[in-house]
Design a protein around this motif. Structure first.
Motif, mmCIF file in Angstrom:
data_model
loop_
_atom_site.group_PDB
_atom_site.id
_atom_site.type_symbol
_atom_site.label_atom_id
_atom_site.label_comp_id
_atom_site.label_asym_id
_atom_site.label_seq_id
_atom_site.Cartn_x
_atom_site.Cartn_y
_atom_site.Cartn_z
ATOM 1 N N THR A 190 -82.969 72.762 71.864
ATOM 2 C CA THR A 190 -82.735 74.186 72.107
ATOM 3 C C THR A 190 -83.799 74.993 71.383
ATOM 4 O OG1 THR A 190 -81.044 75.931 72.174
ATOM 5 C CG2 THR A 190 -81.205 74.698 70.131
ATOM 6 N N THR A 191 -83.948 76.239 71.822
ATOM 7 C CA THR A 191 -84.879 77.155 71.169
ATOM 8 C C THR A 191 -84.127 77.916 70.077
ATOM 9 O OG1 THR A 191 -85.819 77.525 73.353
ATOM 10 C CG2 THR A 191 -86.532 79.026 71.616
ATOM 11 N N MET A 192 -84.744 78.056 68.932
ATOM 12 C CA MET A 192 -84.210 78.944 67.883
ATOM 13 C C MET A 192 -85.366 79.784 67.399
ATOM 14 S SD MET A 192 -81.309 77.275 65.609
ATOM 15 C CE MET A 192 -79.749 76.898 66.395
ATOM 16 N N GLU A 193 -85.466 80.972 67.936
ATOM 17 C CA GLU A 193 -86.601 81.835 67.600
ATOM 18 C C GLU A 193 -86.485 82.356 66.178
ATOM 19 O OE1 GLU A 193 -84.363 82.242 70.052
ATOM 20 O OE2 GLU A 193 -85.251 83.110 71.857
ATOM 21 N N THR A 194 -85.254 82.451 65.678
ATOM 22 C CA THR A 194 -84.967 83.094 64.386
ATOM 23 C C THR A 194 -83.517 82.791 64.020
ATOM 24 O OG1 THR A 194 -84.724 85.270 63.317
ATOM 25 C CG2 THR A 194 -84.302 85.214 65.664
ATOM 26 N N ASN A 195 -83.097 83.199 62.833
ATOM 27 C CA ASN A 195 -81.660 83.156 62.517
ATOM 28 C C ASN A 195 -81.027 84.521 62.805
ATOM 29 O OD1 ASN A 195 -83.214 84.238 60.169
ATOM 30 N ND2 ASN A 195 -81.142 84.609 59.392
ATOM 31 N N ARG A 196 -81.833 85.520 63.118
ATOM 32 C CA ARG A 196 -81.329 86.901 63.219
ATOM 33 C C ARG A 196 -80.789 87.194 64.612
ATOM 34 N NH1 ARG A 196 -86.152 90.102 59.894
ATOM 35 N NH2 ARG A 196 -85.783 89.037 57.905
ATOM 36 N N GLU A 197 -79.457 87.291 64.679
ATOM 37 C CA GLU A 197 -78.800 87.497 65.977
ATOM 38 C C GLU A 197 -79.229 88.824 66.620
ATOM 39 O OE1 GLU A 197 -77.163 85.159 67.362
ATOM 40 O OE2 GLU A 197 -75.976 84.033 65.903
ATOM 41 N N GLU A 198 -79.541 89.817 65.787
ATOM 42 C CA GLU A 198 -79.891 91.128 66.367
ATOM 43 C C GLU A 198 -81.169 91.030 67.199
ATOM 44 O OE1 GLU A 198 -79.796 90.464 63.102
ATOM 45 O OE2 GLU A 198 -81.388 91.494 61.997
ATOM 46 N N TYR A 199 -82.094 90.149 66.803
ATOM 47 C CA TYR A 199 -83.318 89.973 67.591
ATOM 48 C C TYR A 199 -83.006 89.273 68.918
ATOM 49 C CZ TYR A 199 -86.322 91.190 63.604
ATOM 50 O OH TYR A 199 -86.955 91.826 62.572
ATOM 51 N N ILE A 200 -82.087 88.306 68.859
ATOM 52 C CA ILE A 200 -81.738 87.585 70.092
ATOM 53 C C ILE A 200 -81.171 88.587 71.100
ATOM 54 C CG2 ILE A 200 -80.266 85.755 71.093
ATOM 55 C CD1 ILE A 200 -82.610 84.780 69.260
ATOM 56 N N LYS A 201 -80.273 89.463 70.613
ATOM 57 C CA LYS A 201 -79.670 90.470 71.507
ATOM 58 C C LYS A 201 -80.711 91.446 72.030
ATOM 59 C CE LYS A 201 -75.000 90.585 69.667
ATOM 60 N NZ LYS A 201 -74.492 90.990 68.376
ATOM 61 N N GLU A 228 -90.147 78.686 68.941
ATOM 62 C CA GLU A 228 -91.273 79.261 69.678
ATOM 63 C C GLU A 228 -90.745 80.122 70.823
ATOM 64 O OE1 GLU A 228 -93.621 76.501 71.934
ATOM 65 O OE2 GLU A 228 -95.264 77.920 72.179
ATOM 66 N N PRO A 229 -91.089 81.379 70.874
ATOM 67 C CA PRO A 229 -91.942 82.082 69.927
ATOM 68 C C PRO A 229 -91.172 82.379 68.641
ATOM 69 C CG PRO A 229 -91.106 83.623 71.571
ATOM 70 C CD PRO A 229 -90.618 82.263 71.964
ATOM 71 N N LEU A 230 -91.805 82.085 67.522
ATOM 72 C CA LEU A 230 -91.149 82.318 66.238
ATOM 73 C C LEU A 230 -91.054 83.822 65.971
ATOM 74 C CD1 LEU A 230 -90.019 80.897 63.667
ATOM 75 C CD2 LEU A 230 -92.334 81.060 62.717
ATOM 76 N N PHE A 231 -89.830 84.270 65.673
ATOM 77 C CA PHE A 231 -89.600 85.665 65.285
ATOM 78 C C PHE A 231 -89.434 85.702 63.761
ATOM 79 C CE2 PHE A 231 -87.163 87.143 69.397
ATOM 80 C CZ PHE A 231 -88.320 86.957 70.141
ATOM 81 N N ASP A 232 -89.452 86.891 63.214
ATOM 82 C CA ASP A 232 -89.215 87.030 61.777
ATOM 83 C C ASP A 232 -87.813 86.486 61.452
ATOM 84 O OD1 ASP A 232 -89.765 87.593 59.204
ATOM 85 O OD2 ASP A 232 -89.676 89.775 59.401
ATOM 86 N N PHE A 233 -87.642 86.006 60.246
ATOM 87 C CA PHE A 233 -86.387 85.311 59.899
ATOM 88 C C PHE A 233 -86.095 85.467 58.415
ATOM 89 C CE2 PHE A 233 -90.086 82.560 59.724
ATOM 90 C CZ PHE A 233 -90.012 82.024 58.449
#
Ligand code: SF4
Length: 240
Positions: free
Chosen positions: A122-133, A163-168
């Motif tokens: 699976t993709t995990m761009e970040t731990n920050r749910e607000e970015y996913i939303k 990937e793409p890596l977001f801030d975390f």
């Protein structure tokens, strides 16, 4: 989705239609813009491409299933998934199949249809749910984490791709990844949005700085295999 996870990987695209996860950074947007055939293929409702299903790919070593789509997105018809999975079991069983989705909870329904050699991710761009939303309509990081833990506990080989890596948040992100116990993780940067602002409506992704990325790599290497994608140096700059 990313079709070059392992060297020599062949992405296959048996599923057409527009992915309903609607990630704003999706590379398929670029394909749709650049190539009329892709525009047609990855628009509208989900549908199977029979001529793609018929291909045997006998000479391939690694196949990435549905390279421009997400086979386990919630509204992909069950029958389509079954046909794609069944074909993967009928081909040469020396091929490694890579299944990647942002909805890994649905992978569990197809455990009995996996080919001989495979890896689930699976993709995990970040731990920050607000970015996913903000940047996608895909399931939450929490839901991806819970499903991957279950798959890992069921004994499946698994990977994560950042990937793409977001801030975390370093500590929290590492804890999530540690709980999943992936066999391998990939870390990569966006490679389309920053290059083609017009296609992506001048979207700006929240990217982490080099120092933070290096700290993440250092922490992850303590318990798993880390592969840095070829697009990561753009974010690492001179600090590599
Ligand atoms: S899940 Fe993958 S294919 Fe679907 S929109 Fe997001 S990046 Fe694109």
């Amino acid at each position: 989705m990313v079709g070059n996870m392992y060297s020599g990987t062949k992405p296959i695209n048996e599923l057409g239609g527009e992915c309903k996860h609607n990630c704003l950074y999706c590379s398929t947007k670029w394909f749709r813009f650049m190539y009329p055939a892709s525009r047609e293929k990855y628009s509208g409702e989900y549908r199977l491409f029979e001529h793609e299903l018929k291909k045997n790919h006998n000479n391939e070593k690694v196949i990435f299933v549905c390279g421009q789509n997400d086979i386990f997105e919630e509204s992909v018809p069950d029958e389509f998934i079954r046909r794609i999975m069944k074909r993967s079991c009928e081909r040469n069983q020396d091929i490694l199949y890579v299944f990647q989705t942002k909805n890994p909870a649905r992978m569990k329904d197809y455990e009995d249809l996996l080919p001989e050699i495979y890896i689930l991710g699976t993709t995990m761009e970040t731990n920050r749910e607000e970015y996913i939303k903000e940047f996608s309509e895909a399931p939450s990081i929490k839901s991806r984490m819970d499903a991957m833990i279950e798959l890992q506990e069921d004994g499946h080989p698994i990977f994560l791709t950042h990937e793409p890596l977001f801030d975390f948040d370093l500590e929290e992100f590492v804890e999530i990844i540690k709980k999943i116990k992936p066999d391998k993780v990939f870390i990569g940067a966006d490679s389309k949005v920053y290059k083609y602002p017009k296609i992506y409506n001048n979207l700006v992704l929240p990217e982490p700085d080099a120092e933070k990325i290096l700290a993440l790599i250092e922490e992850l290497e303590k318990f798993t295999v880390v592969e840095q994608k070829s697009n990561l140096p753009r974010l690492l700059g001179d600090s590599q």
